[in-house]
Design an enzyme around this catalytic site. Sequence first.
Site, PDB file in Angstrom:
ATOM      1  N   GLU C  83       0.488  -1.385   0.140  1.00  0.00           N
ATOM      2  CA  GLU C  83       0.109  -0.180  -0.409  1.00  0.00           C
ATOM      3  C   GLU C  83       1.439   1.492  -0.051  1.00  0.00           C
ATOM      4  OE1 GLU C  83      -3.133  -0.076   0.160  1.00  0.00           O
ATOM      5  OE2 GLU C  83      -3.785  -2.131   0.024  1.00  0.00           O
ATOM      6  N   ARG C  93     -18.554  -1.029   5.065  1.00  0.00           N
ATOM      7  CA  ARG C  93     -19.292  -1.923   4.602  1.00  0.00           C
ATOM      8  C   ARG C  93     -19.740  -2.693   5.389  1.00  0.00           C
ATOM      9  NH1 ARG C  93     -20.092  -1.051  -1.346  1.00  0.00           N
ATOM     10  NH2 ARG C  93     -18.121   0.053  -2.119  1.00  0.00           N
ATOM     11  N   CYS C 146      -8.362  -1.408   8.100  1.00  0.00           N
ATOM     12  CA  CYS C 146      -6.622  -1.906   7.738  1.00  0.00           C
ATOM     13  C   CYS C 146      -5.729  -1.018   7.175  1.00  0.00           C
ATOM     14  CB  CYS C 146      -6.588  -2.852   6.337  1.00  0.00           C
ATOM     15  SG  CYS C 146      -7.015  -4.758   6.316  1.00  0.00           S
ATOM     16  N   HIS C 169      -0.859  -6.022   1.506  1.00  0.00           N
ATOM     17  CA  HIS C 169      -2.097  -6.841   1.577  1.00  0.00           C
ATOM     18  C   HIS C 169      -1.752  -8.052   1.248  1.00  0.00           C
ATOM     19  CE1 HIS C 169      -5.366  -3.428   2.442  1.00  0.00           C
ATOM     20  NE2 HIS C 169      -6.303  -4.168   3.414  1.00  0.00           N
TER      21      HIS C 169
END
Lengths: 217, 217, 217, 217
Positions: C83, C93, C146, C169
Amino acid sequence: MSDPQTLLLTGFAPFGGETENPSWLAVRPLDGALIDGYRVVAVELPVVFGEALRALEAALDRHAPALVLCVGQAGGRAQVSLERVAINVDDARIPDNAGNLPVDTAVIEGGPAAYFSNLPIKAMREAARAAGVPCEISQTAGTFVCNHVFYGLMHALRERPGVRGGFVHIPYSPQQAAAHAGAPSLPVELATRALRAMLETALRTGEDVRIAAGATH
Amino acid sequence: MSDPQTLLLTGFAPFGGETENPSWLAVRPLDGALIDGYRVVAVELPVVFGEALRALEAALDRHAPALVLCVGQAGGRAQVSLERVAINVDDARIPDNAGNLPVDTAVIEGGPAAYFSNLPIKAMREAARAAGVPCEISQTAGTFVCNHVFYGLMHALRERPGVRGGFVHIPYSPQQAAAHAGAPSLPVELATRALRAMLETALRTGEDVRIAAGATH
Amino acid sequence: MSDPQTLLLTGFAPFGGETENPSWLAVRPLDGALIDGYRVVAVELPVVFGEALRALEAALDRHAPALVLCVGQAGGRAQVSLERVAINVDDARIPDNAGNLPVDTAVIEGGPAAYFSNLPIKAMREAARAAGVPCEISQTAGTFVCNHVFYGLMHALRERPGVRGGFVHIPYSPQQAAAHAGAPSLPVELATRALRAMLETALRTGEDVRIAAGATH
Amino acid sequence: MSDPQTLLLTGFAPFGGETENPSWLAVRPLDGALIDGYRVVAVELPVVFGEALRALEAALDRHAPALVLCVGQAGGRAQVSLERVAINVDDARIPDNAGNLPVDTAVIEGGPAAYFSNLPIKAMREAARAAGVPCEISQTAGTFVCNHVFYGLMHALRERPGVRGGFVHIPYSPQQAAAHAGAPSLPVELATRALRAMLETALRTGEDVRIAAGATH
């Protein structure tokens, strides 16, 4: 003076929780249209194994078309796709509109493993693209009611020499995709435009053009 | 009687071998339109690092808009996407239209790592969907000229209190997708319709609605 | 003779209905390992907004690491991804493991919009690939726990000059993917191998290499 | 005491610019293995239309296997996939290793449109998943050399009553995917494990289990 010959176009009723089916919305505006001297007859088929085929066969008997194009919804696909082959198997992940869930049964008991479309699908793809509509050849029509109808159509055409037939899948409409996060879409007007261009090309094309449109897997 | 305030809409020139850019095709028809009493000014930006920002800043100076929405092409995306955040980095996989290929350089030397859009993106997404256009929130505008312009816009708006700004990506047009096997598309007319609905909603919305639209990764 | 300095590696507990989290399975085997004279300490973090950050900060206080790499599961991604940037927003979500569903709240009230990783992510990507593991740069860590931990880490490191940190990830494990039709996977052993190669490279690399790894959108 | 009966496993040579083909790497370690009293014979096939079939037929003649499983690489797929059907068409998007580019020619002139695998593919899928390897049923093996070999195999088995056959596609290896940005992968060791589990299950299963694994399109 005789009536013009007919082209049979079919779409499907909504299924899988949808309130519309873009295949019928795309086909309906062509009902009654004259294409190259042929009259289009549009018929909506139920999304029910068996029943869909009986409705198709009734339309074949009634209209004695010179060419048949069945159209279905392929939610998740990004382009109009011309199907190459129908296989003799029903294997349903979701129930049809009558609750049927066949698994690994034949569309036509004793029928051959598959039928190829006898339409010039490569030339038709080029025609759709030339009309500005994204279009591809597909190597599988799935194992649900669309493949079922496509297989049953080609089986029925064995008794009708000279009649050509095939199947086209179209994406969700934008309205449907607005409710399906991430799904691609195509306005039904563009699908209609592609279908018209495909029909014109099919009527004018004998042997298909030779353009690679395969898949490595 | 004073002139109406303006809304600045920008699109981009074609790049990456394309002959059109749907962002400009979608934005141009709104040039001069009145939306909720505001006059839309549409401006085409070059796909060149640095130059694009200078053109944007000139438009900000000239039109003193109340709200700015920059629009770019996201070939491969299936839906209109409202960008949440611009980051302070240029990292180009392909050359811009002047041949620049910056790698890991700042958009604005010494600027903060990122800016959030200050438009009500969740409400705008709902408006686009209600208008029948597939739309989603995006957590990244990439690292090419689109993000560059978005970052530069938000940086410039620091000096313009009360002016709101954001960025929208739109898919390929069907004509483009017809040449890109497998790519999803959206007609520019639908993108235009979504942009209009978004602008109306942005003008009428103060604080954004609270609707989850995140990503787990 | 002094103790070796430590490297802090974190993984997460299972979430979202999974019974395992490959991030912890990939990190755990490195606990206690010596890499270039540094001792690895592996810590499992809870998938709970707020709590995860408190656990991370406790580990920072306890181990005073020279370098921190947090690892999380990205179900659906096909490659290990490094990342680039953490953003100051929580937008869930799905509920976290304590049932929290934050929407558009800050990770750190008053914090900057984003932090970039200060690890040499391009060099680390090359190292993972050289070790035979598919690896890419990602421009978004999402808006769930995360990203929350990644942002909180970089915020905490402001008080710890010279300490470097970042986030990786990893895909589902094959066992998980066997239960998720169509999802790509990577064995945790390969993720572990990639993490070791990345740590070695990070320790030996000052300024990152200049390799384009951006996204056009 | 007689020799054990054989199981024929085939993989392919590298093609399309790759230096390895995971199908052969996955198959080779099983050469000579005893599975349920059957001896595995592994054979590498060339990626050349026609030649591949002649090599397969030579292996059928030489080893007179009780069961044949051909394995190929499907770069871009995320899971091991068991093919349901082979179709009688060659349509190459890329040249084979001898430069052939057939378009819409038959695999076997005068052969039926398609053959279904006569292996218990649903039971085999369950076995692979139970062994921890992501696995799915595929409705198309493409139109390149893999489908060509699968079709030719099933055609040849018409002359060999009682012999069963099928085709399995496997993803890129991680080493390959490390060079293909974004492509999913599976270690060949896991593919080998899946193949062994599939073979054991195929040998022990007469009629296939009835589990839905179809596609709506």
